[in-house]
Design a protein around this motif. Structure first.
Motif, PDB file in Angstrom:
ATOM      1  N   ALA A 174       8.951   3.734  -6.579  1.00  0.00           N
ATOM      2  CA  ALA A 174       9.097   2.875  -5.388  1.00  0.00           C
ATOM      3  C   ALA A 174       8.534   1.448  -5.493  1.00  0.00           C
ATOM      4  N   SER A 175       9.051   0.797  -4.666  1.00  0.00           N
ATOM      5  CA  SER A 175       8.760  -1.055  -4.558  1.00  0.00           C
ATOM      6  C   SER A 175       8.918  -1.488  -3.380  1.00  0.00           C
ATOM      7  N   ALA A 217      12.172   3.872  -2.395  1.00  0.00           N
ATOM      8  CA  ALA A 217      11.509   4.896  -3.030  1.00  0.00           C
ATOM      9  C   ALA A 217      12.377   5.891  -3.275  1.00  0.00           C
ATOM     10  N   HIS A 218      12.340   6.537  -4.733  1.00  0.00           N
ATOM     11  CA  HIS A 218      13.274   7.694  -4.954  1.00  0.00           C
ATOM     12  C   HIS A 218      12.468   8.434  -5.869  1.00  0.00           C
ATOM     13  N   GLY A 219      12.928   9.526  -5.506  1.00  0.00           N
ATOM     14  CA  GLY A 219      12.213  10.851  -6.326  1.00  0.00           C
ATOM     15  C   GLY A 219      13.310  11.166  -7.338  1.00  0.00           C
ATOM     16  N   PRO A 220      12.657  12.070  -8.372  1.00  0.00           N
ATOM     17  CA  PRO A 220      13.700  12.554  -9.471  1.00  0.00           C
ATOM     18  C   PRO A 220      14.918  13.125  -8.989  1.00  0.00           C
ATOM     19  N   GLU A 221      15.948  12.939  -9.981  1.00  0.00           N
ATOM     20  CA  GLU A 221      17.239  13.429 -10.061  1.00  0.00           C
ATOM     21  C   GLU A 221      17.236  14.839  -9.808  1.00  0.00           C
ATOM     22  N   GLN A 222      17.927  15.608  -9.119  1.00  0.00           N
ATOM     23  CA  GLN A 222      17.796  17.164  -9.173  1.00  0.00           C
ATOM     24  C   GLN A 222      19.102  17.612  -8.389  1.00  0.00           C
ATOM     25  N   PRO A 223      19.440  18.736  -8.727  1.00  0.00           N
ATOM     26  CA  PRO A 223      20.678  19.271  -8.149  1.00  0.00           C
ATOM     27  C   PRO A 223      20.386  19.637  -6.499  1.00  0.00           C
ATOM     28  N   GLY A 224      21.527  19.806  -5.791  1.00  0.00           N
ATOM     29  CA  GLY A 224      21.302  20.107  -4.264  1.00  0.00           C
ATOM     30  C   GLY A 224      21.256  18.935  -3.296  1.00  0.00           C
ATOM     31  N   THR A 225      20.703  19.206  -2.301  1.00  0.00           N
ATOM     32  CA  THR A 225      20.570  18.252  -1.237  1.00  0.00           C
ATOM     33  C   THR A 225      19.732  17.246  -1.527  1.00  0.00           C
ATOM     34  N   HIS A 226      20.123  15.763  -1.114  1.00  0.00           N
ATOM     35  CA  HIS A 226      19.572  14.589  -1.390  1.00  0.00           C
ATOM     36  C   HIS A 226      19.275  13.958   0.039  1.00  0.00           C
ATOM     37  N   ALA A 227      17.913  13.959   0.513  1.00  0.00           N
ATOM     38  CA  ALA A 227      17.521  13.346   1.567  1.00  0.00           C
ATOM     39  C   ALA A 227      17.292  11.838   1.534  1.00  0.00           C
ATOM     40  N   LEU A 228      17.424  11.210   2.752  1.00  0.00           N
ATOM     41  CA  LEU A 228      17.101   9.641   2.570  1.00  0.00           C
ATOM     42  C   LEU A 228      16.319   9.665   4.032  1.00  0.00           C
ATOM     43  N   PHE A 229      15.005   9.429   3.805  1.00  0.00           N
ATOM     44  CA  PHE A 229      13.846   9.438   5.022  1.00  0.00           C
ATOM     45  C   PHE A 229      13.862   8.125   5.473  1.00  0.00           C
ATOM     46  N   TYR A 230      13.744   7.802   6.568  1.00  0.00           N
ATOM     47  CA  TYR A 230      13.400   6.437   6.988  1.00  0.00           C
ATOM     48  C   TYR A 230      12.301   6.360   8.339  1.00  0.00           C
ATOM     49  N   ALA A 231      11.688   5.430   8.132  1.00  0.00           N
ATOM     50  CA  ALA A 231      10.605   5.112   9.254  1.00  0.00           C
ATOM     51  C   ALA A 231      10.092   3.684   9.068  1.00  0.00           C
ATOM     52  N   TRP A 290       0.916  -1.136   0.027  1.00  0.00           N
ATOM     53  CA  TRP A 290       0.120  -0.289  -0.027  1.00  0.00           C
ATOM     54  C   TRP A 290       0.711   1.298  -0.024  1.00  0.00           C
ATOM     55  N   ILE A 291       2.003   1.347   0.698  1.00  0.00           N
ATOM     56  CA  ILE A 291       2.703   2.534   0.967  1.00  0.00           C
ATOM     57  C   ILE A 291       3.553   2.662  -0.436  1.00  0.00           C
ATOM     58  N   ALA A 292       3.965   1.657  -0.958  1.00  0.00           N
ATOM     59  CA  ALA A 292       4.665   1.617  -2.127  1.00  0.00           C
ATOM     60  C   ALA A 292       3.845   2.318  -3.387  1.00  0.00           C
ATOM     61  N   PRO A 343      11.317  20.160  -3.309  1.00  0.00           N
ATOM     62  CA  PRO A 343      12.134  21.124  -3.499  1.00  0.00           C
ATOM     63  C   PRO A 343      13.462  20.622  -3.435  1.00  0.00           C
ATOM     64  N   ILE A 344      13.726  19.349  -3.046  1.00  0.00           N
ATOM     65  CA  ILE A 344      15.064  18.574  -3.005  1.00  0.00           C
ATOM     66  C   ILE A 344      14.797  17.170  -3.726  1.00  0.00           C
ATOM     67  N   ARG A 345      16.022  16.580  -3.777  1.00  0.00           N
ATOM     68  CA  ARG A 345      15.660  15.020  -4.065  1.00  0.00           C
ATOM     69  C   ARG A 345      15.553  14.330  -2.654  1.00  0.00           C
ATOM     70  N   VAL A 346      14.496  13.488  -2.866  1.00  0.00           N
ATOM     71  CA  VAL A 346      13.975  12.455  -1.624  1.00  0.00           C
ATOM     72  C   VAL A 346      14.132  11.324  -2.133  1.00  0.00           C
ATOM     73  N   SER A 347      14.656  10.316  -1.173  1.00  0.00           N
ATOM     74  CA  SER A 347      14.489   8.890  -1.221  1.00  0.00           C
ATOM     75  C   SER A 347      13.909   8.445  -0.069  1.00  0.00           C
ATOM     76  N   LEU A 348      13.304   7.432   0.046  1.00  0.00           N
ATOM     77  CA  LEU A 348      12.611   6.960   1.209  1.00  0.00           C
ATOM     78  C   LEU A 348      12.840   5.417   1.539  1.00  0.00           C
ATOM     79  N   MET A 349      13.269   4.917   2.727  1.00  0.00           N
ATOM     80  CA  MET A 349      13.452   3.599   3.038  1.00  0.00           C
ATOM     81  C   MET A 349      12.651   3.313   4.319  1.00  0.00           C
ATOM     82  N   LEU A 350      11.530   2.520   4.222  1.00  0.00           N
ATOM     83  CA  LEU A 350      10.668   2.094   5.268  1.00  0.00           C
ATOM     84  C   LEU A 350      10.726   0.742   5.490  1.00  0.00           C
TER      85      LEU A 350
END
Length: 462
Positions: A62-63, A75-89, A50-52, A150-157
């Motif tokens: 996302a998968s 999950a990975h957001g589109p490539e873009q310059p600047g900060t790349h954050a990896l969110f965990y929960a 469901w989250i994916a 506003p930044i590149r975001v990846s997630l690992m849940l």
């Protein structure tokens, strides 16, 4: 710099879409993703899928990735310059026992009134589904208002945090290249108080060891062998008593060699938090701090190492009395470590100290129970500074830097496996009753948590 008008537009999307955000949270809360019980494996998979699906709908790639246990959603957001954050929960939850103490069905979320506040009651409302969705819903609002993050975001849940998380570190090692980022973000912690946001930047490490003292080859009658035979209980008691000095400090040689003092600025900030030592101890029925006497309670909890006796077993412990000298006695002992301390070094010092005190006719056996270093985020870090500003803007009050006496293994894994510092930003409260019946999450925590992440993402883009 992110245009203030853009931030206002995104926040307006959060506010107007709150009911829909709650519907999505309630859908996730109804999924019985109890990771400790194999009977709920399909439910854990359903939560991951469901989250994916939700993240794919927001434009992420996302998968739900398989592991030997429950899936990890990446999950990975589109490539873009600047900060790349990896969110965990984590999307898994604790069992609900004892069920008879719940006022409502733990998997039928309800909004109720408590002390004049609206709260969401359900298993996982605070730990960690509500916290996780604050971030995802902030991403949704950015996409709805501007078409992009506003930044590149990846997630690992994760789906096994509540059952030990043993499959996450190897997953991270196997996918380290894919998970590279500039900063890790975790939403699984508390605010300082109901109106003061905080970022936890100090987590203590942990070393745990079990020792077993053996003397005679069988239990002995204390009348027939007393005085003549060595008593493992006595030996163990003397070892344990030797671990702390009268002033509360730990006596192991070299224990404090790698312990740095906190900065005067941080000490002053902690002093200004209004922490009530007496009230804190009073809630546990205590009144006198027992650690290093020259330190405040907050220093003891957040910035100083400790040694604690977590369990002792020896001799007859049943009802009544049995006059026996046991053949064996054991204790479980843990050390909480601060930044700079090396787990292997502390374990070796402890074992050397114990071996030195074991008398003739006795032997000692050691059983390790894990070890992890402490984590400290640099107080002058740019990502930290920006995140603090974003939180302060939302709550109209300066966000504070706090420590934690506990250990959050994933933060250590981010550092040791991926080389990432971690910002622990959460909106829970100490009365959320996580892991207990009637777990709750304040509606304000959910709503303003989403708004806070909107601002933090914008600040990280500046």
């Amino acid at each position: 710099m992110t245009n203030p008008a853009t931030i206002d537009a995104v926040l307006a999307k959060v506010d107007s879409g709150l009911d829909q955000s709650l519907e999505r949270l309630f859908h996730l809360l109804r999924i019985k993703s109890i990771s400790t019980d194999p009977a709920y494996a399909a439910e854990c998979r359903r939560a991951a899928d469901w989250i994916a699906g939700e993240l794919n709908g927001l434009g992420f790639d996302a998968s739900a990735r398989p592991t030997p246990g429950h899936p990890v959603v990446v999950a990975h957001g589109p490539e873009q310059p600047g900060t790349h954050a990896l969110f965990y929960a984590h999307y898994d939850v604790q069992p609900v026992d004892p069920l008879n103490l719940w006022h409502t069905d733990p998997f039928d979320p309800q909004i109720v009134e408590k002390d004049g506040r609206k709260i969401i009651v359900a298993r996982g409302a605070s730990d960690d589904k509500g916290q996780m969705l604050t971030f995802i819903e902030a991403c949704r609002a950015w996409k709805a208002a501007t078409g992009a993050l506003p930044i590149r975001v990846s997630l690992m849940l994760e789906g096994e945090e509540e059952s030990g998380g043993k499959n996450l570190p190897p997953f991270m090692r196997d996918n380290a290249d894919e998970l590279k980022a500039d900063i890790a973000l975790v939403c699984d912690t508390d605010m300082w108080d109901r109106q003061t946001p905080s970022i936890t930047t100090m987590l203590r490490g942990l070393v745990a060891d079990e020792i077993e003292i053996t003397a005679a080859n069988k239990d002995l009658h204390s009348g027939m062998f007393g005085n003549a035979a060595r008593n493992p209980n006595q030996v163990l008691a003397e070892i344990i008593a030797s671990l702390r000095a009268p002033d509360g400090s730990v006596t192991l040689p070299g224990f404090y060699d790698d312990v740095a003092e906190i900065s005067p600025e941080l000490k002053a900030q902690w002093a200004g938090l209004g922490f009530d030592d007496k009230a804190f101890l009073g809630e546990a029925g205590l009144s006198v701090p027992a650690g290093e006497q020259s330190r405040s309670v907050l220093e003891m909890l957040w910035a100083r190492p400790t040694c604690e006796i977590n369990g002792m077993i020896g001799g007859y412990t049943g009802d009544g009395f049995k006059t026996v000298i046991p053949a064996k006695a054991s204790a479980k002992i843990s050390f909480r470590l601060v930044s700079g301390m090396q787990p292997d070094k502390i374990r070796a010092a402890f074992r050397a100290h114990v071996e030195k005190m074991v008398p003739p006719d006795c032997s000692v056996k050691f059983t390790p129970h894990g070890g992890s270093p402490a984590i400290t985020v640099p107080a002058d870090g740019e990502h930290l500074r920006r995140a603090l500003q974003g939180l302060s803007d939302e709550w109209n009050k300066p966000a504070v830097i706090t420590g934690s006496g506990g250990s959050i293994p994933v933060a250590g894994d981010f550092k040791s496996i991926l080389g990432l510092d971690t910002l622990l930003i959460g909106f829970a409260h100490v009365d959320d009753q996580i892991h207990s019946p009637n777990e709750k999450y304040d509606l304000e925590s959910f709503h303003r948590g989403i708004r806070s992440w909107v601002r933090v993402l914008g600040a990280l883009a500046d």
